[in-house]
Design a protein around this motif. Structure first.
Motif, short mmCIF file in Angstrom:
data_model
loop_
_atom_site.label_atom_id
_atom_site.label_comp_id
_atom_site.label_asym_id
_atom_site.label_seq_id
_atom_site.Cartn_x
_atom_site.Cartn_y
_atom_site.Cartn_z
N TYR A 66 0.98 -1.27 0.09
CA TYR A 66 -0.10 0.05 -0.12
C TYR A 66 1.05 0.94 -0.05
CZ TYR A 66 -4.45 2.38 1.43
OH TYR A 66 -5.64 3.14 1.45
N ARG A 67 1.01 1.95 -1.12
CA ARG A 67 1.98 2.96 -1.25
C ARG A 67 1.56 3.96 -0.06
NH1 ARG A 67 0.69 6.25 -4.94
NH2 ARG A 67 -1.26 5.44 -5.64
N PHE A 68 2.66 4.42 0.69
CA PHE A 68 2.74 5.12 1.67
C PHE A 68 1.81 6.58 1.51
CE2 PHE A 68 3.83 8.62 4.50
CZ PHE A 68 3.74 8.04 5.78
N GLU A 69 2.22 7.09 0.32
CA GLU A 69 1.21 8.61 0.09
C GLU A 69 -0.15 8.24 0.07
OE1 GLU A 69 3.88 7.36 -1.67
OE2 GLU A 69 5.60 8.75 -1.07
N LYS A 70 -0.63 7.12 -0.59
CA LYS A 70 -1.93 6.88 -0.87
C LYS A 70 -2.67 6.55 0.72
CE LYS A 70 -5.88 5.67 -2.74
NZ LYS A 70 -6.90 6.58 -3.39
N ALA A 71 -1.92 5.67 1.21
CA ALA A 71 -2.47 5.17 2.66
C ALA A 71 -2.61 6.53 3.66
CB ALA A 71 -1.36 4.17 3.11
N LEU A 72 -1.77 7.26 3.46
CA LEU A 72 -1.76 8.36 4.41
C LEU A 72 -2.79 9.56 3.99
CD1 LEU A 72 -0.45 10.32 6.56
CD2 LEU A 72 1.01 11.53 4.80
N ALA A 73 -2.97 9.73 2.49
CA ALA A 73 -4.23 10.50 1.91
C ALA A 73 -5.27 9.69 2.48
CB ALA A 73 -4.16 10.48 0.66
N VAL A 74 -5.63 8.51 2.61
CA VAL A 74 -6.82 7.80 2.98
C VAL A 74 -7.02 8.07 4.66
CG1 VAL A 74 -7.93 5.64 3.49
CG2 VAL A 74 -6.71 6.18 1.17
N ALA A 75 -5.95 7.87 5.40
CA ALA A 75 -5.89 8.25 6.61
C ALA A 75 -6.45 9.57 7.15
CB ALA A 75 -4.54 7.71 7.32
N LYS A 76 -5.88 10.62 6.44
CA LYS A 76 -6.37 11.84 6.46
C LYS A 76 -7.63 12.25 6.29
CE LYS A 76 -1.84 14.14 5.38
NZ LYS A 76 -1.06 15.50 4.48
N ASP A 77 -8.23 11.57 5.18
CA ASP A 77 -9.62 11.72 4.59
C ASP A 77 -10.44 11.09 5.70
OD1 ASP A 77 -11.72 12.67 2.58
OD2 ASP A 77 -12.10 10.28 2.82
N THR A 78 -10.31 9.79 6.34
CA THR A 78 -10.95 9.18 7.30
C THR A 78 -11.10 10.09 8.56
OG1 THR A 78 -10.01 7.09 6.65
CG2 THR A 78 -10.77 7.13 8.70
N ALA A 79 -10.20 10.81 9.02
CA ALA A 79 -10.10 11.63 10.24
C ALA A 79 -10.84 12.93 9.86
CB ALA A 79 -8.57 12.09 10.61
N ILE A 80 -10.85 13.38 8.67
CA ILE A 80 -11.58 14.72 8.34
C ILE A 80 -13.03 14.21 8.23
CG2 ILE A 80 -12.10 16.32 6.26
CD1 ILE A 80 -9.17 16.09 5.79
N ARG A 81 -13.32 13.21 7.87
CA ARG A 81 -14.82 12.72 7.75
C ARG A 81 -15.23 12.91 9.25
NH1 ARG A 81 -16.72 9.58 3.29
NH2 ARG A 81 -17.75 8.15 4.75
N ARG A 82 -14.66 12.91 10.28
CA ARG A 82 -15.01 12.82 11.55
C ARG A 82 -14.86 14.46 12.37
NH1 ARG A 82 -15.75 8.02 14.40
NH2 ARG A 82 -16.31 6.35 12.61
N GLY A 83 -14.30 15.27 11.29
CA GLY A 83 -14.07 16.72 11.62
C GLY A 83 -12.74 16.84 12.53
#
Length: 397
Positions: A356-373
């Protein structure tokens, strides 16, 4: 001033991977609270952490010339707290097996079998120490009961106002302010039920204690919660859940079975995800050990899924008995998944897995957190970067 520091025993820390990739041992949830929150309440302090260097920015150590160092996997009780508070300076508290439970020392103390000029005291009373990942769910029911008694002492529960909700043994049900319960059945005959602030119990939920749900978490319509289950804050949980611990900010929002399992933070299980928690021959479940790199006998006949932070499973994913999924994994596909899926993997057992490319994984992690504000902090990004590098040699595809 006496400071309290919760230290990572190096052996226990390794045995508690993948959860300790992203947190100190004392930040693990077992019962209603995380371990460090229990100690903060018992000692009326704000404990700090002695942990892996790459975690220090998020979990710093605050030391002085006089410190209580407490094993981060140790859950407090009245006798243990008294024994630790009675320690003289330059003294180590040991179990009868020689495990370091606590020490009172200066700031440069490190857990070691060599005590040097330190005095030793042996603790002979029973105690609760989380040593392995399966202990998190195996000890959870007892910790819910212990936490419930302490947290609710001298407090008044909010009333159940919904006329369509039925409670068994209501004296063992505690509801924090802002919680909403609609048309549920709550059975606390065999253990307490704790419903956190602003939690939502939706229509048709069936709950058996011991059970705890944290702040602003949601039980979806028709959820079936079996005993010894803890759900941390800001989660959404549905389907059938039995003897599980979900740390926080994670979702299992749809039908499907989860039993004798532990989910970290920021996890998501797709609709109809199921796990096995019992082998057909009823033999002991073996689980991937990060300490040995091979399967370890848990000594348990019931053991399900251990999933690290930021990991996700696609719809209808099947996890076999005793499965370990690392940090930031995207697992999906047909058939039962591998017994161990390394951190930062993408794919499934049948379809094949890649890094899992780190840049992609980090982008998904950021988006997951943003969805919770919530904005993912730089310190969290750095932790994920470190875990990515640490686990590189595990990803052999």
């Amino acid at each position: 001033m006496l400071h309290t520091i919760l230290f990572d025993d190096p052996v226990i820390r390794t045995q508690l991977l993948p959860f300790t990739y992203t947190r100190p041992v004392a930040a693990i949830r077992c019962g209603i609270e995380r371990i460090f929150e229990k100690w903060n309440d018992w000692l009326q302090t704000a404990a700090s952490f002695q942990t892996a260097p790459y975690l220090n920015a998020k979990f710093p150590m605050n030391a002085s010339d006089d410190n209580l160092f407490i094993n981060g996997g140790l859950c407090p009780d009245e006798k243990l707290v008294a024994a630790i508070q009675d320690l003289a300076l330059h003294t180590v508290l040991l179990s009868e097996k020689g495990e370091i439970l606590a020490a009172r020392s200066s700031a440069d103390w490190q857990p070691s079998n060599e005590y040097g000029q330190m005095n030793t005291v042996t603790y002979t009373e029973p105690f609760t120490l989380i040593r392995n990942v399966w202990d998190i769910f195996a000890l959870n029911g007892a910790q819910i009961k212990a936490d419930f008694e302490r947290i609710t002492a001298g407090k008044q529960s909010e009333p159940v106002t919904d006329p369509f909700t039925h409670c068994y043994n209501p004296d063992q049900i505690f509801i924090e302010s802002g919680a909403v319960i609609k048309a549920a059945v709550i059975n606390a005959e065999n253990g307490p039920v704790y419903i956190g602030r602003n939690a939502l119990i939706q229509e048709g939920s069936l709950i058996q204690g011991p059970f705890a749900i944290g702040e602003s978490s949601v039980l979806a319509q028709g959820a079936k919660i079996r005993p010894n289950t803890s759900i941390g804050p800001f989660c959404k949980v549905g389907g059938e859940v039995s003897n599980c611990v979900i740390f926080g900010y994670s979702n299992k929002g749809h039908d499907g079975y989860l039993g004798n399992s532990v989910l970290g933070e920021w996890c998501n299980l797709g609709a109809n995800t199921n796990n096995s928690n019992l082998k057909n021959d009823h033999s002991n479940v073996k689980l991937h050990s990060y300490a040995s790199g091979s399967l370890a006998d848990t000594g348990l006949t019931f053991c399900g899924l251990m999933m690290g932070d930021y990991s996700k499973a696609g719809i209808s994913t099947m996890f076999n008995t005793g499965t370990v999924v690392g940090v930031s994994v995207n697992v999906f596909g047909s058939g039962f998944q591998a017994k161990h899926t390394p951190s930062f993997s993408w794919g499934g057992h049948v379809e094949g897995t890649s890094e899992y490319r780190f840049e992609k994984a980090l982008a998904v992690a950021k988006d997951t957190a943003i969805r919770r504000g919530i904005d993912l902090k730089k310190e969290d990004e750095d932790i994920l970067q470190s875990v990515f590098e640490q686990t590189r040699n595990q990803r052999i595809f």
